[in-house]
Design an enzyme around this catalytic site. Sequence first.
Site, short mmCIF file in Angstrom:
data_model
loop_
_atom_site.label_atom_id
_atom_site.label_comp_id
_atom_site.label_asym_id
_atom_site.label_seq_id
_atom_site.Cartn_x
_atom_site.Cartn_y
_atom_site.Cartn_z
N SER A 219 -9.43 -21.46 30.18
CA SER A 219 -8.79 -21.57 31.47
C SER A 219 -7.17 -22.17 31.39
O SER A 219 -6.36 -21.48 31.58
CB SER A 219 -9.78 -22.02 32.32
OG SER A 219 -9.84 -23.33 32.18
N LYS B 55 -17.50 -26.49 20.22
CA LYS B 55 -16.88 -26.66 21.42
C LYS B 55 -16.25 -28.24 21.77
O LYS B 55 -17.11 -29.30 21.62
CB LYS B 55 -17.79 -26.62 22.67
CG LYS B 55 -17.35 -26.66 24.02
CD LYS B 55 -18.22 -26.09 25.07
CE LYS B 55 -17.64 -26.31 26.59
NZ LYS B 55 -18.48 -26.01 27.48
N LYS C 241 -14.41 -22.65 20.65
CA LYS C 241 -13.58 -22.94 22.12
C LYS C 241 -13.04 -24.29 22.07
O LYS C 241 -13.66 -25.24 21.69
CB LYS C 241 -14.56 -22.75 22.97
CG LYS C 241 -14.48 -23.32 24.34
CD LYS C 241 -15.50 -22.81 25.30
CE LYS C 241 -15.06 -23.36 26.64
NZ LYS C 241 -16.14 -23.39 27.49
N LYS D 78 -16.65 -35.41 28.74
CA LYS D 78 -17.86 -34.91 28.19
C LYS D 78 -17.86 -35.25 26.66
O LYS D 78 -18.53 -34.63 25.95
CB LYS D 78 -17.87 -33.36 28.22
CG LYS D 78 -17.98 -33.02 29.91
CD LYS D 78 -18.22 -31.64 30.08
CE LYS D 78 -18.17 -31.26 31.60
NZ LYS D 78 -18.70 -29.69 31.67
C1 PBG Z 1 -19.56 -25.08 31.00
C2 PBG Z 1 -18.25 -24.30 30.57
C3 PBG Z 1 -17.20 -24.96 30.55
C4 PBG Z 1 -16.27 -23.70 30.02
C5 PBG Z 1 -17.13 -22.49 29.68
N1 PBG Z 1 -18.30 -23.00 30.06
C6 PBG Z 1 -16.41 -26.00 31.00
C7 PBG Z 1 -16.80 -27.16 30.32
O1 PBG Z 1 -17.20 -27.54 29.39
O2 PBG Z 1 -16.58 -28.37 31.28
C8 PBG Z 1 -14.79 -23.67 29.96
C9 PBG Z 1 -14.12 -22.31 30.11
C10 PBG Z 1 -12.70 -22.19 30.53
O3 PBG Z 1 -12.04 -23.44 30.69
O4 PBG Z 1 -12.12 -21.31 30.59
N2 PBG Z 1 -20.31 -25.62 30.20
#
Ligand code: PBG
Length: 332
Positions: free
Chosen positions: A282, A201, A256, A225
Amino acid sequence: MTRSYPATRMRRLRQKGWIRDLIRENHLKCSDLVWPTFVVEGKQIKQPCENFPGVYRLSIDSLLEKLKEVRDLGIKAVAIFPVIDPSLKDSKGSESTKPYQLMVRAIQAIKTTFGDDFGVIADVALDPYTSHGHDGVLDERGYVNNDATVAALVEQANVLAHCGCDILAPSDMQDGRVGAIRGSLEAAGHHNVIILSYAVKYASKLYSPFRGAVGSASQLGSKDKSHYQQDYANSDESMVEVELDLQEGADIIMIKPAMMYQDVIYRVKEHYQVPVWAYQVSGEYSMLKSFEKSCGYQESELMVESLVALKRSGSDVMITYAACEVASLLLK
Ligand code: PBG
Protein backbone atom coordinates in the site's frame (compact mmCIF):
# COMPACT_ATOMS: atom_id res chain seq x y z
CA MET A 1 35.46 -10.41 -25.63
CA THR A 2 36.34 -6.76 -25.90
CA ARG A 3 33.87 -4.27 -27.23
CA SER A 4 34.69 -0.82 -28.28
CA TYR A 5 33.33 2.26 -29.91
CA PRO A 6 32.52 2.84 -32.73
CA ALA A 7 32.03 -0.82 -33.74
CA THR A 8 29.74 -1.01 -30.77
CA ARG A 9 27.32 1.86 -30.56
CA MET A 10 24.74 1.06 -27.91
CA ARG A 11 22.42 3.71 -29.30
CA ARG A 12 21.98 1.82 -32.59
CA LEU A 13 19.47 -0.44 -30.92
CA ARG A 14 17.67 2.45 -29.24
CA GLN A 15 17.08 4.64 -32.27
CA LYS A 16 13.43 3.81 -33.10
CA GLY A 17 10.44 2.38 -31.29
CA TRP A 18 10.25 -0.77 -33.43
CA ILE A 19 13.81 -1.83 -32.66
CA ARG A 20 13.42 -0.99 -28.98
CA ASP A 21 10.34 -3.22 -28.98
CA LEU A 22 12.26 -6.03 -30.68
CA ILE A 23 15.11 -6.07 -28.17
CA ARG A 24 12.96 -5.57 -25.08
CA GLU A 25 13.91 -8.25 -22.52
CA ASN A 26 10.98 -8.14 -20.12
CA HIS A 27 7.31 -7.86 -20.90
CA LEU A 28 4.45 -7.18 -18.56
CA LYS A 29 1.21 -9.08 -19.19
CA CYS A 30 -2.21 -8.72 -17.60
CA SER A 31 -1.82 -12.25 -16.22
CA ASP A 32 1.28 -11.13 -14.28
CA LEU A 33 -0.93 -9.00 -12.06
CA VAL A 34 -3.00 -9.82 -9.00
CA TRP A 35 -5.52 -7.29 -7.72
CA PRO A 36 -5.83 -6.87 -3.94
CA THR A 37 -9.01 -5.36 -2.50
CA PHE A 38 -10.97 -4.80 0.70
CA VAL A 39 -14.38 -6.19 1.50
CA VAL A 40 -16.78 -4.70 4.04
CA GLU A 41 -20.22 -5.57 5.41
CA GLY A 42 -23.23 -3.84 3.82
CA LYS A 43 -24.94 -3.22 0.49
CA GLN A 44 -23.87 -1.05 -2.44
CA ILE A 45 -20.86 0.26 -0.52
CA LYS A 46 -17.84 1.82 -2.20
CA GLN A 47 -15.97 3.66 0.50
CA PRO A 48 -12.69 5.43 -0.35
CA CYS A 49 -9.70 4.55 1.87
CA GLU A 50 -7.59 7.29 3.45
CA ASN A 51 -4.12 8.04 2.03
CA PHE A 52 -4.81 5.34 -0.51
CA PRO A 53 -5.78 6.97 -3.83
CA GLY A 54 -8.25 5.02 -5.93
CA VAL A 55 -8.64 2.22 -3.37
CA TYR A 56 -12.05 1.39 -1.89
CA ARG A 57 -13.72 -0.82 0.67
CA LEU A 58 -16.43 -2.69 -1.21
CA SER A 59 -19.47 -4.57 0.03
CA ILE A 60 -19.84 -8.06 -1.44
CA ASP A 61 -22.39 -6.94 -4.06
CA SER A 62 -20.19 -4.01 -5.19
CA LEU A 63 -17.18 -6.32 -5.30
CA LEU A 64 -18.99 -8.81 -7.54
CA GLU A 65 -19.86 -5.94 -9.88
CA LYS A 66 -16.21 -4.78 -10.04
CA LEU A 67 -14.92 -8.32 -10.54
CA LYS A 68 -16.60 -8.57 -13.95
CA GLU A 69 -14.21 -5.85 -15.09
CA VAL A 70 -11.28 -7.63 -13.43
CA ARG A 71 -12.13 -10.86 -15.24
CA ASP A 72 -12.51 -9.10 -18.58
CA LEU A 73 -9.08 -7.52 -18.13
CA GLY A 74 -7.50 -10.99 -18.00
CA ILE A 75 -6.39 -10.75 -14.37
CA LYS A 76 -6.05 -14.30 -13.03
CA ALA A 77 -6.41 -13.83 -9.28
CA VAL A 78 -7.74 -11.42 -6.68
CA ALA A 79 -6.62 -11.11 -3.06
CA ILE A 80 -9.37 -10.07 -0.69
CA PHE A 81 -8.92 -8.60 2.79
CA PRO A 82 -11.73 -8.16 5.29
CA VAL A 83 -12.71 -4.95 7.08
CA ILE A 84 -14.17 -6.36 10.28
CA ASP A 85 -16.62 -4.37 12.40
CA PRO A 86 -14.74 -3.29 15.57
CA SER A 87 -17.49 -4.76 17.75
CA LEU A 88 -16.56 -8.23 16.43
CA LYS A 89 -12.86 -7.96 17.25
CA ASP A 90 -11.40 -9.58 20.36
CA SER A 91 -7.96 -10.39 21.76
CA LYS A 92 -7.92 -13.82 20.08
CA GLY A 93 -9.38 -12.81 16.71
CA SER A 94 -12.12 -15.41 17.20
CA GLU A 95 -14.28 -13.96 14.42
CA SER A 96 -11.73 -15.37 11.93
CA THR A 97 -12.99 -18.92 12.41
CA LYS A 98 -16.73 -18.24 12.50
CA PRO A 99 -18.47 -20.25 9.78
CA TYR A 100 -20.36 -17.26 8.31
CA GLN A 101 -17.83 -14.51 8.81
CA LEU A 102 -17.46 -11.86 6.11
CA MET A 103 -14.57 -13.56 4.27
CA VAL A 104 -16.43 -16.86 4.05
CA ARG A 105 -19.47 -15.15 2.50
CA ALA A 106 -17.31 -13.11 0.14
CA ILE A 107 -15.36 -16.16 -1.07
CA GLN A 108 -18.53 -18.20 -1.55
CA ALA A 109 -20.18 -15.37 -3.48
CA ILE A 110 -17.16 -14.93 -5.75
CA LYS A 111 -16.76 -18.64 -6.43
CA THR A 112 -20.49 -19.06 -7.10
CA THR A 113 -20.56 -16.13 -9.50
CA PHE A 114 -17.25 -16.56 -11.30
CA GLY A 115 -16.28 -20.22 -10.84
CA ASP A 116 -12.77 -20.71 -12.11
CA ASP A 117 -12.55 -17.48 -14.14
CA PHE A 118 -9.91 -16.45 -11.61
CA GLY A 119 -8.48 -17.62 -8.32
CA VAL A 120 -9.29 -16.17 -4.92
CA ILE A 121 -6.46 -15.51 -2.47
CA ALA A 122 -7.07 -14.95 1.23
CA ASP A 123 -4.56 -14.01 3.93
CA VAL A 124 -4.13 -16.33 6.85
CA ALA A 125 -3.44 -13.94 9.75
CA LEU A 126 -5.42 -12.56 12.63
CA ASP A 127 -4.75 -8.81 12.40
CA PRO A 128 -8.06 -7.77 10.78
CA TYR A 129 -9.87 -9.62 13.60
CA THR A 130 -7.90 -8.77 16.75
CA SER A 131 -8.69 -5.95 19.17
CA HIS A 132 -4.93 -5.22 19.47
CA GLY A 133 -4.15 -5.27 15.72
CA HIS A 134 -1.40 -7.92 15.94
CA ASP A 135 -1.36 -10.92 13.60
CA GLY A 136 -1.55 -13.42 16.43
CA VAL A 137 -2.47 -14.24 19.99
CA LEU A 138 -0.63 -12.31 22.73
CA ASP A 139 0.81 -13.62 25.97
CA GLU A 140 0.66 -11.56 29.18
CA ARG A 141 3.71 -9.50 28.11
CA GLY A 142 2.13 -8.43 24.82
CA TYR A 143 4.37 -10.81 22.87
CA VAL A 144 2.77 -12.75 20.01
CA ASN A 145 2.81 -16.38 21.17
CA ASN A 146 4.05 -18.39 18.21
CA ASP A 147 2.55 -21.81 18.86
CA ALA A 148 -0.82 -20.60 20.11
CA THR A 149 -1.01 -18.39 17.01
CA VAL A 150 -0.15 -21.28 14.67
CA ALA A 151 -3.00 -23.30 16.18
CA ALA A 152 -5.41 -20.42 15.50
CA LEU A 153 -4.08 -19.99 11.94
CA VAL A 154 -4.59 -23.66 11.18
CA GLU A 155 -8.24 -23.28 12.19
CA GLN A 156 -8.63 -20.13 10.09
CA ALA A 157 -6.96 -21.82 7.10
CA ASN A 158 -9.41 -24.71 7.29
CA VAL A 159 -12.41 -22.41 7.40
CA LEU A 160 -11.15 -20.55 4.32
CA ALA A 161 -10.29 -23.75 2.43
CA HIS A 162 -13.64 -25.25 3.29
CA CYS A 163 -15.57 -22.33 1.77
CA GLY A 164 -13.69 -22.63 -1.53
CA CYS A 165 -10.67 -20.35 -1.25
CA ASP A 166 -8.13 -21.32 -3.93
CA ILE A 167 -4.96 -19.86 -2.45
CA LEU A 168 -4.17 -19.40 1.22
CA ALA A 169 -1.58 -16.78 1.99
CA PRO A 170 -0.13 -16.96 5.51
CA SER A 171 1.08 -13.41 6.11
CA ASP A 172 1.66 -13.64 9.84
CA MET A 173 5.38 -14.58 9.98
CA GLN A 174 5.01 -17.22 12.70
CA ASP A 175 7.45 -20.12 12.67
CA GLY A 176 6.17 -23.47 11.50
CA ARG A 177 2.81 -22.26 10.26
CA VAL A 178 3.19 -23.39 6.65
CA GLY A 179 3.88 -26.99 7.74
CA ALA A 180 1.05 -26.98 10.24
CA ILE A 181 -1.42 -25.55 7.71
CA ARG A 182 -0.27 -27.92 4.94
CA GLY A 183 -0.59 -30.95 7.24
CA SER A 184 -4.03 -29.99 8.33
CA LEU A 185 -5.24 -29.24 4.77
CA GLU A 186 -3.97 -32.63 3.59
CA ALA A 187 -5.69 -34.39 6.47
CA ALA A 188 -8.94 -32.63 5.62
CA GLY A 189 -8.74 -33.60 1.94
CA HIS A 190 -7.88 -30.11 0.69
CA HIS A 191 -4.91 -31.39 -1.31
CA ASN A 192 -5.26 -28.83 -4.07
CA VAL A 193 -5.52 -25.71 -1.96
CA ILE A 194 -2.41 -23.72 -2.82
CA ILE A 195 -0.19 -22.10 -0.20
CA LEU A 196 1.29 -18.76 -1.18
CA SER A 197 3.63 -18.09 1.69
CA TYR A 198 4.56 -14.57 2.66
CA ALA A 199 7.94 -16.17 3.38
CA VAL A 200 9.83 -12.91 3.37
CA LYS A 201 7.90 -10.14 5.01
CA TYR A 202 9.73 -7.21 6.48
CA ALA A 203 8.67 -5.03 9.39
CA SER A 204 8.10 -2.03 7.15
CA LYS A 205 6.67 1.45 7.43
CA LEU A 206 5.08 0.89 4.04
CA TYR A 207 1.97 -0.90 5.29
CA SER A 208 0.16 2.05 6.83
CA PRO A 209 -2.52 2.73 4.17
CA PHE A 210 -3.39 -0.99 4.32
CA ARG A 211 -3.67 -0.91 8.11
CA GLY A 212 -5.91 2.13 7.79
CA ALA A 213 -8.06 0.31 5.23
CA VAL A 214 -8.64 -2.81 7.36
CA GLY A 215 -8.89 -0.70 10.51
CA SER A 216 -5.99 -2.32 12.37
CA ALA A 217 -3.93 0.89 12.52
CA SER A 218 -5.86 2.42 15.43
CA GLN A 219 -5.70 -0.82 17.40
CA LEU A 220 -2.00 -1.27 16.81
CA GLY A 221 -1.19 2.34 17.77
CA SER A 222 2.55 2.87 18.19
CA LYS A 223 3.32 -0.82 18.62
CA ASP A 224 5.15 -2.48 15.76
CA LYS A 225 5.52 -6.03 14.47
CA SER A 226 9.32 -6.35 14.65
CA HIS A 227 9.21 -9.30 17.00
CA TYR A 228 7.80 -11.44 14.20
CA GLN A 229 8.29 -9.62 10.89
CA GLN A 230 11.85 -9.41 9.52
CA ASP A 231 14.45 -6.71 10.12
CA TYR A 232 14.85 -4.77 6.88
CA ALA A 233 18.62 -4.80 7.30
CA ASN A 234 18.82 -8.54 6.63
CA SER A 235 18.71 -10.73 3.56
CA ASP A 236 20.61 -13.94 4.54
CA GLU A 237 17.74 -14.45 6.94
CA SER A 238 15.30 -14.27 4.04
CA MET A 239 16.99 -17.22 2.38
CA VAL A 240 16.44 -19.31 5.49
CA GLU A 241 12.78 -18.20 5.67
CA VAL A 242 12.27 -19.33 2.07
CA GLU A 243 14.08 -22.63 2.63
CA LEU A 244 11.92 -23.45 5.63
CA ASP A 245 8.64 -22.53 3.96
CA LEU A 246 9.47 -24.61 0.88
CA GLN A 247 10.36 -27.58 3.05
CA GLU A 248 7.09 -27.14 4.91
CA GLY A 249 5.08 -27.24 1.71
CA ALA A 250 4.72 -23.70 0.35
CA ASP A 251 3.83 -23.73 -3.37
CA ILE A 252 4.64 -20.09 -4.10
CA ILE A 253 6.96 -17.68 -2.30
CA MET A 254 6.04 -14.07 -1.70
CA ILE A 255 8.40 -11.21 -0.95
CA LYS A 256 7.07 -8.04 0.55
CA PRO A 257 7.42 -5.07 0.27
CA ALA A 258 8.69 -5.16 -3.29
CA MET A 259 10.51 -2.13 -4.64
CA MET A 260 13.00 -1.59 -1.81
CA TYR A 261 13.67 -5.33 -1.64
CA GLN A 262 14.57 -6.20 -5.21
CA ASP A 263 17.94 -7.58 -4.12
CA VAL A 264 16.02 -10.16 -2.11
CA ILE A 265 13.72 -10.98 -5.03
CA TYR A 266 16.78 -11.47 -7.21
CA ARG A 267 18.58 -13.65 -4.66
CA VAL A 268 15.58 -15.85 -4.00
CA LYS A 269 14.78 -16.35 -7.69
CA GLU A 270 18.42 -17.12 -8.52
CA HIS A 271 18.64 -19.71 -5.78
CA TYR A 272 15.24 -21.40 -5.86
CA GLN A 273 13.53 -22.16 -9.13
CA VAL A 274 10.03 -21.74 -7.74
CA PRO A 275 7.33 -19.17 -8.43
CA VAL A 276 8.31 -15.90 -6.74
CA TRP A 277 5.69 -13.22 -6.30
CA ALA A 278 6.22 -9.68 -5.08
CA TYR A 279 3.68 -7.58 -3.22
CA GLN A 280 3.84 -3.91 -4.17
CA VAL A 281 2.34 -2.82 -0.87
CA SER A 282 0.00 0.00 0.00
CA GLY A 283 2.72 2.53 0.90
CA GLU A 284 4.68 1.91 -2.30
CA TYR A 285 1.57 2.23 -4.38
CA SER A 286 0.48 5.43 -2.61
CA MET A 287 3.91 7.03 -2.99
CA LEU A 288 3.94 6.29 -6.71
CA LYS A 289 0.40 7.59 -7.11
CA SER A 290 1.11 10.88 -5.40
CA PHE A 291 4.35 11.38 -7.35
CA GLU A 292 2.49 10.58 -10.57
CA LYS A 293 -0.10 13.17 -9.65
CA SER A 294 2.35 15.88 -8.61
CA CYS A 295 4.33 15.47 -11.85
CA GLY A 296 1.19 15.36 -13.98
CA TYR A 297 2.25 12.05 -15.55
CA GLN A 298 -0.06 10.11 -17.80
CA GLU A 299 -2.03 7.68 -15.69
CA SER A 300 -0.17 4.39 -15.00
CA GLU A 301 3.09 5.01 -16.86
CA LEU A 302 5.12 5.15 -13.67
CA MET A 303 3.26 2.11 -12.37
CA VAL A 304 4.23 0.15 -15.47
CA GLU A 305 7.88 1.13 -14.97
CA SER A 306 7.80 -0.04 -11.37
CA LEU A 307 6.20 -3.38 -12.29
CA VAL A 308 8.52 -4.13 -15.21
CA ALA A 309 11.42 -3.44 -12.82
CA LEU A 310 10.03 -6.09 -10.48
CA LYS A 311 9.80 -8.61 -13.31
CA ARG A 312 13.37 -7.81 -14.29
CA SER A 313 14.55 -8.61 -10.76
CA GLY A 314 12.93 -12.03 -10.90
CA SER A 315 9.37 -11.62 -9.72
CA ASP A 316 6.93 -13.75 -11.73
CA VAL A 317 3.75 -12.08 -10.51
CA MET A 318 3.09 -8.76 -8.82
CA ILE A 319 0.28 -8.08 -6.40
CA THR A 320 -0.57 -4.43 -6.92
CA TYR A 321 -3.44 -2.05 -6.21
CA ALA A 322 -2.75 -0.68 -9.69
CA ALA A 323 -3.54 -4.04 -11.35
CA CYS A 324 -6.77 -2.92 -13.05
CA GLU A 325 -5.50 0.42 -14.36
CA VAL A 326 -2.27 -1.14 -15.58
CA ALA A 327 -4.08 -4.04 -17.25
CA SER A 328 -6.36 -1.54 -19.03
CA LEU A 329 -3.30 0.32 -20.29
CA LEU A 330 -1.66 -2.92 -21.47
CA LEU A 331 -4.77 -3.83 -23.45
CA LYS A 332 -4.92 -0.49 -25.27
C1 PBG B 1 -1.58 -8.54 7.43
C2 PBG B 1 -1.12 -7.97 6.16
C3 PBG B 1 -0.52 -6.72 5.99
C4 PBG B 1 -0.40 -6.54 4.61
C5 PBG B 1 -0.88 -7.68 3.99
N1 PBG B 1 -1.33 -8.57 4.96
C6 PBG B 1 -0.16 -5.66 6.95
C7 PBG B 1 0.72 -5.93 8.11
O1 PBG B 1 1.46 -6.92 8.15
O2 PBG B 1 0.64 -5.16 9.03
C8 PBG B 1 0.15 -5.29 3.99
C9 PBG B 1 -0.26 -5.02 2.61
C10 PBG B 1 -0.11 -3.61 2.16
O3 PBG B 1 0.45 -2.74 2.85
O4 PBG B 1 -0.57 -3.34 1.05
N2 PBG B 1 -0.94 -9.58 7.98
